[in-house]
Design an enzyme around this catalytic site. Structure first.
Site, PDB file in Angstrom:
ATOM      1  N   GLY A  54     -22.589   1.205   7.135  1.00  0.00           N
ATOM      2  CA  GLY A  54     -22.592   2.901   6.803  1.00  0.00           C
ATOM      3  C   GLY A  54     -22.946   3.960   8.321  1.00  0.00           C
ATOM      4  O   GLY A  54     -23.987   3.651   8.341  1.00  0.00           O
ATOM      5  N   CYS A  81     -24.376  -4.728   8.582  1.00  0.00           N
ATOM      6  CA  CYS A  81     -25.219  -3.868   9.269  1.00  0.00           C
ATOM      7  C   CYS A  81     -26.111  -2.441   8.799  1.00  0.00           C
ATOM      8  O   CYS A  81     -27.108  -2.187   8.096  1.00  0.00           O
ATOM      9  CB  CYS A  81     -24.028  -2.407   9.917  1.00  0.00           C
ATOM     10  SG  CYS A  81     -24.634  -1.935  11.024  1.00  0.00           S
ATOM     11  N   TYR A  82     -25.184  -1.288   7.480  1.00  0.00           N
ATOM     12  CA  TYR A  82     -26.804  -0.469   7.440  1.00  0.00           C
ATOM     13  C   TYR A  82     -27.184  -1.482   5.829  1.00  0.00           C
ATOM     14  O   TYR A  82     -27.852  -1.310   5.025  1.00  0.00           O
ATOM     15  CB  TYR A  82     -25.319   0.547   7.149  1.00  0.00           C
ATOM     16  CG  TYR A  82     -26.400   1.813   5.554  1.00  0.00           C
ATOM     17  CD1 TYR A  82     -27.501   2.887   6.191  1.00  0.00           C
ATOM     18  CD2 TYR A  82     -26.155   1.282   4.428  1.00  0.00           C
ATOM     19  CE1 TYR A  82     -28.074   3.372   5.716  1.00  0.00           C
ATOM     20  CE2 TYR A  82     -26.786   2.397   3.355  1.00  0.00           C
ATOM     21  CZ  TYR A  82     -27.658   3.497   4.396  1.00  0.00           C
ATOM     22  OH  TYR A  82     -28.416   4.356   3.571  1.00  0.00           O
ATOM     23  N   HIS A 168     -21.455  -6.904  12.769  1.00  0.00           N
ATOM     24  CA  HIS A 168     -20.004  -6.881  12.087  1.00  0.00           C
ATOM     25  C   HIS A 168     -18.836  -8.670  12.272  1.00  0.00           C
ATOM     26  O   HIS A 168     -18.682  -8.344  13.288  1.00  0.00           O
ATOM     27  CB  HIS A 168     -19.278  -5.415  13.033  1.00  0.00           C
ATOM     28  CG  HIS A 168     -19.736  -4.363  12.582  1.00  0.00           C
ATOM     29  ND1 HIS A 168     -19.879  -4.182  10.888  1.00  0.00           N
ATOM     30  CD2 HIS A 168     -20.696  -3.563  13.367  1.00  0.00           C
ATOM     31  CE1 HIS A 168     -20.250  -2.933  10.738  1.00  0.00           C
ATOM     32  NE2 HIS A 168     -20.948  -3.112  12.553  1.00  0.00           N
ATOM     33  N   GLU A 170     -16.991  -9.233  10.546  1.00  0.00           N
ATOM     34  CA  GLU A 170     -15.589  -9.110   9.709  1.00  0.00           C
ATOM     35  C   GLU A 170     -15.293  -8.619  11.066  1.00  0.00           C
ATOM     36  O   GLU A 170     -13.252  -8.507  11.281  1.00  0.00           O
ATOM     37  CB  GLU A 170     -15.477  -8.006   8.676  1.00  0.00           C
ATOM     38  CG  GLU A 170     -15.744  -6.206   9.032  1.00  0.00           C
ATOM     39  CD  GLU A 170     -17.523  -5.696   9.869  1.00  0.00           C
ATOM     40  OE1 GLU A 170     -18.054  -6.732   9.902  1.00  0.00           O
ATOM     41  OE2 GLU A 170     -17.884  -5.215   9.131  1.00  0.00           O
ATOM     42  N   SER A 222      12.842   3.326  -1.157  1.00  0.00           N
ATOM     43  CA  SER A 222      12.739   4.044   0.380  1.00  0.00           C
ATOM     44  C   SER A 222      12.946   2.960   1.710  1.00  0.00           C
ATOM     45  O   SER A 222      14.013   2.932   2.001  1.00  0.00           O
ATOM     46  CB  SER A 222      11.391   4.585   0.380  1.00  0.00           C
ATOM     47  OG  SER A 222      10.362   3.557   0.932  1.00  0.00           O
ATOM     48  N   GLY A 224      10.771   0.936   2.753  1.00  0.00           N
ATOM     49  CA  GLY A 224       9.678   0.356   3.326  1.00  0.00           C
ATOM     50  C   GLY A 224       9.845  -0.716   2.506  1.00  0.00           C
ATOM     51  O   GLY A 224       9.341  -1.137   1.444  1.00  0.00           O
ATOM     52  N   VAL A 225       8.294  -1.280   3.023  1.00  0.00           N
ATOM     53  CA  VAL A 225       7.155  -2.701   3.094  1.00  0.00           C
ATOM     54  C   VAL A 225       6.981  -2.546   1.124  1.00  0.00           C
ATOM     55  O   VAL A 225       7.221  -3.352   0.194  1.00  0.00           O
ATOM     56  CB  VAL A 225       6.516  -2.857   3.259  1.00  0.00           C
ATOM     57  CG1 VAL A 225       6.280  -4.442   2.894  1.00  0.00           C
ATOM     58  CG2 VAL A 225       6.685  -3.464   4.847  1.00  0.00           C
ATOM     59  N   ASP A 226       6.393  -1.995   0.478  1.00  0.00           N
ATOM     60  CA  ASP A 226       5.987  -1.015  -0.666  1.00  0.00           C
ATOM     61  C   ASP A 226       7.282  -0.966  -1.557  1.00  0.00           C
ATOM     62  O   ASP A 226       7.078  -2.007  -2.804  1.00  0.00           O
ATOM     63  CB  ASP A 226       4.901  -0.501  -1.139  1.00  0.00           C
ATOM     64  CG  ASP A 226       3.875  -0.733   0.456  1.00  0.00           C
ATOM     65  OD1 ASP A 226       3.454  -2.087   0.642  1.00  0.00           O
ATOM     66  OD2 ASP A 226       3.086   0.538   0.661  1.00  0.00           O
ATOM     67  N   SER A 227       8.332  -0.596  -1.534  1.00  0.00           N
ATOM     68  CA  SER A 227       8.696  -0.474  -2.369  1.00  0.00           C
ATOM     69  C   SER A 227       9.657  -1.550  -2.348  1.00  0.00           C
ATOM     70  O   SER A 227      10.129  -1.560  -3.924  1.00  0.00           O
ATOM     71  CB  SER A 227       9.220   1.586  -2.709  1.00  0.00           C
ATOM     72  OG  SER A 227      10.694   1.159  -1.780  1.00  0.00           O
ATOM     73  N   SER A 228      10.194  -1.855  -1.920  1.00  0.00           N
ATOM     74  CA  SER A 228      11.177  -3.077  -1.554  1.00  0.00           C
ATOM     75  C   SER A 228      10.239  -4.401  -2.082  1.00  0.00           C
ATOM     76  O   SER A 228      10.664  -5.249  -3.165  1.00  0.00           O
ATOM     77  CB  SER A 228      11.120  -2.914   0.065  1.00  0.00           C
ATOM     78  OG  SER A 228      12.300  -2.604   0.899  1.00  0.00           O
ATOM     79  N   LYS A 365      -2.328  -4.160   2.237  1.00  0.00           N
ATOM     80  CA  LYS A 365      -0.728  -4.518   3.112  1.00  0.00           C
ATOM     81  C   LYS A 365       0.000  -5.599   3.293  1.00  0.00           C
ATOM     82  O   LYS A 365       0.386  -6.419   3.998  1.00  0.00           O
ATOM     83  CB  LYS A 365      -0.716  -3.063   4.183  1.00  0.00           C
ATOM     84  CG  LYS A 365       0.572  -3.320   4.845  1.00  0.00           C
ATOM     85  CD  LYS A 365       1.025  -2.313   4.095  1.00  0.00           C
ATOM     86  CE  LYS A 365       3.051  -1.414   4.793  1.00  0.00           C
ATOM     87  NZ  LYS A 365       3.073   0.039   3.712  1.00  0.00           N
TER      88      LYS A 365
END
Ligand code: XMP
Length: 507
Positions: A54, A81-82, A168, A170, A222, A224-228, A365
Site C-alpha cells: 500500500g 511490502c506495506y 513483491h 507477486e 455483446s 465480448g468475453v464475459d457475456s459470451s 478475467k
C-alpha cells in the site's frame, strides 16, 4: 472442504495479481478490505492470510491497519511490502523512512533454510519499491533476507507462522516469486491445492438450476468475453431456457456480428440478433461530440433491448457477465450469485426483472477465458481483446457515417490480421479514423485523402498504459497494406502517447 486464502487489501496496486497468483497455484483466494474484523475472518475460516502492499507510511496517523486480533488467530500470515511493515509495526517492531529508497529489480540474499525460500537459490533478483523499511523487528522475528540497502528485506516468526517480505513476490520482475508464494501456501499454510475451475462450473450449474427452476432467463449478449462465457455457462445449465439478445449497432469489427451469430446459434439457447445499424446511424447524424455520441448509443441500445425484451413477454431473470474485479471495485458483496436488480450497466432502469444472475462474479478475467475454452467457445471469442460498448463509433472522430465506418473497419481488420501473427501481442490494438485529410500521391495523381492512426498499448489494468513498441517492420507492413487496400486513405500514423495523459480510446 474448500481451502480459502484471504488477501487483505491495504491499497496496493497488485492485490488482484496476488489473488490470481494464489488461484493459479490451485488455492482459492478472495480479496477483502484490510479493515475486516478478526471475528469475520474466523467465520470465513481461511487457511492463510496475505496482507497486500500500500502507498502509506505505517507510523503516520490515519494509515490503514488491520484488526490486531488477526495476529492472535493462529492463522499463517504473509505480509507483503506495506503488509510486512504494518505487521512488524503492530507487533512492536520499528518502521522508519529509508535512508536510501529502493525501486526496481535488486539482488536479494535469501536464507534458503527458511520454509518461505525453500528450494530457491540464495541470491535472487526481486522487485523492490519502498521508501520505508523495518528498522527493528518485533520480538520473536528473525531476518530471512537482505539486500545491499535493506537488511530486513524478509522476516519470519516461524512459531507463529508469521512471514513478511519487503519486495513483491507477486510480480514477474521478482524471480521465483510464484515459488515463494507457493512455499507460503503449501509449506506454511498446509494447502492441498484443491481449487479447480471445473468445480466452479459444476457449482454454478447446480446453483443456477436451483435458482431458476423451469423459468426463463434473458441476457444482453455483446459478443465480448464475459457475456459470451456467461451465455455458454447458462446454456449448459438450463438448456432451452435462455434467450440472448444481441443488438448489432453496426459498430462491430469486421465479421464480428456474423461470428457471434454463428457461434451462439449453434448452442442450446434462443438467439436473437437485432440488426439496428440504421437506427443507430440516423440518431448519430450530425453528432460530433464524443460524450454525446456515447450517450446516444447507450440510450439507443437500451431502447432496442427494451423493445425486444417486451416482445418476449415476462422473463423473470436477467443474467449478466459481471466478473470478480467489477465486484471488488463496486465494493459489493462478494461471492453472491444473485443480487437484487438495481441498475444494469447500459440497460433500462425500469426493466422489471425479479432477479439478476451473475454466474461469473467469482472469477478473474483470465479464469473467465479459461472457463470459456472449457465450455467449448472458440479462441476467436475467448481470446478477444477489450472492445468498448460504443464500438467503432468512438474510433471515428467527428460524425459517424457508413463510409467512415467501412474505412476504419477495414483498417482495423488489417491491423488485427498483422498483429495477430506476432507471438507476443499488445493488450489492445486498433485503428482510428482521425478525420484529418492530407495531401498524397498515388500513381501520377495528387490525392487529398484520409489519415488513419494506429494505436497499440501494453497495460495490466487499462487504468494506465504505455504505447506498445511495435517494430518498424510491422508498422511498415500495416501502413503499406492500409494505403494499398483502402483507396481513400493516403497516410498512416502511429500513436505514441501513454495513458495518462491520453486515454486508450481516442474518444
Ligand atoms: P480508456 O479509453 O478509458 O479505455 O482509456 C480503457 C479501457 O476501457 C475500454 N473502454 C470501454 N469499454 N465501454 C466499454 O465496455 C465503453 O464505453 C468503453 N470505453 C472505453 C477501452 O477499450 C479500454 O480497454
Amino acid at each position: 472442504m474448500k481451502e480459502l486464502v484471504l488477501v487483505l487489501d491495504f491499497g496496493g496496486q497488485y492485490k488482484e495479481l496476488i489473488a490470481r497468483t494464489v488461484r493459479r497455484l490451485s488455492v482459492y483466494s478472495e480479496i477483502r478490505p484490510g479493515s475486516i474484523g478478526a471475528n469475520e475472518i474466523k467465520d470465513l475460516n481461511p487457511i492463510g492470510i496475505i496482507l497486500t502492499g500500500g502507498p502509506n507510511s505505517v507510523y503516520l496517523p490515519g494509515s490503514p491497519k488491520c484488526d490486531p486480533e488477526i495476529f492472535q488467530l493462529g492463522i499463517p500470515i504473509l505480509g507483503i511490502c506495506y503488509g510486512m511493515q504494518m505487521m512488524c509495526h503492530m507487533l512492536g517492531g520499528d518502521v522508519r523512512p529509508c535512508e536510501k529508497s529502493e525501486y526496481g529489480r535488486v539482488k536479494a540474499f535469501l536464507k534458503t533454510d527458511s520454509v518461505l525460500f525453500a528450494g530457491l537459490k540464495e541470491d535472487n533478483t526481486v522487485l523492490m519499491s519502498h521508501t520505508d523499511f523495518v528498522y527493528k523487528l518485533p520480538d520473536g522475528f528473525v531476518s530471512i533476507g537482505a539486500t545491499a540497502d535493506c537488511p530486513r528485506a524478509a522476516c519470519a516468526c516461524p512459531s507463529k507462522k508469521l512471514y513478511g517480505v519487503q519486495f513483491h513476490p507477486e510480480v514477474e520482475h521478482t524471480d521465483n516469486g510464484q515459488k515463494m508464494i507457493g512455499n507460503f501456501l503449501f509449506n506454511v499454510c498446509g494447502a492441498k491445492g484443491n481449487y479447480r475451475l471445473d468445480d466452479y462450473i459444476h457449482t454454478q450449474i447446480r446453483q443456477i438450476r436451483e435458482i431458476v427452476g423451469g423459468q426463463k432467463v434473458l441476457l444482453a449478449l455483446s459478443g465480448g468475453v464475459d457475456s459470451s462465457v456467461c451465455a455458454s455457462l447458462l446454456s449448459k445449465a438450463i438448456p432451452g431456457q435462455l434467450t440472448c439478445i444481441f443488438v448489432d449497432h453496426g459498430f462491430m469489427r469486421q465479421n464480428e456480428g456474423d461470428e457471434i451469430e454463428r457461434v451462439f446459434s449453434a448452442r442450446k439457447l434462443n438467439f436473437i440478433r437485432v440488426n439496428a445499424q440504421q437506427r443507430f446511424l440516423s440518431r448519430l447524424k450530425n453528432v460530433t461530440d464524443p460524450e454525446e455520441k456515447r450517450k446516444i448509443i447507450g440510450d439507443e441500445f437500451a431502447r432496442v433491448f427494451e423493445e425486444e425484451a417486451g416482445k418476449l413477454g415476462n422473463i423473470p431473470f436477467l443474467a449478466q457477465g459481471t466478473i470478480y474485479p467489477d465486484v471488488i471495485e463496486s465494493g459489493g458483496k462478494l461471492g453472491a450469485t444473485i443480487k437484487s436488480h438495481h441498475n444494469v450497466g447500459g440497460l433500462p432502469k425500469n426493466l422489471a426483472f425479479a432477479q439478476v444472475i451473475e454466474p461469473l462474479a467469482g472469477l478473474f478475467k483470465d479464469e473467465v477465458r479459461i472457463l470459456g475454452r472449457k465450455l467449448g467457445l472458440p479462441a476467436s471469442i475467448t481470446g478477444r481483446q477489450p472492445f468498448p460498448g460504443p464500438g467503432l463509433a468512438i474510433r471515428i472522430m467527428g460524425e459517424v457515417t457508413q463510409e467512415k465506418l467501412e474505412i476504419v473497419r477495414k483498417a482495423d481488420f488489417i491491423m488485427c490480421e498483422e498483429i495477430g501473427k506476432l507471438k507476443r501481442k499488445p493488450q489492445q490494438y486498433f485503428a482510428v479514423y482521425t478525420g484529418a485529410r492530407s495531401v498524397g500521391i498515388k500513381g501520377d495523381d495528387r490525392t487529398y485523402d484520409g489519415v488513419i492512426a494506429l494505436r497499440a498499448v501494453t497495460t495490466s489494468d487499462f487504468m494506465t498504459c504505455e504505447y506498445a513498441p511495435l517494430s518498424h517492420q510491422i508498422l511498415s507492413r500495416i501502413s503499406s497494406r492500409i494505403t494499398r487496400e483502402i483507396p481513400s486513405v493516403s497516410r498512416v500514423v502511429y500513436d505514441i502517447t501513454s495513458k495518462p495523459p491520453a486515454t486508450v480510446e481516442w474518444e
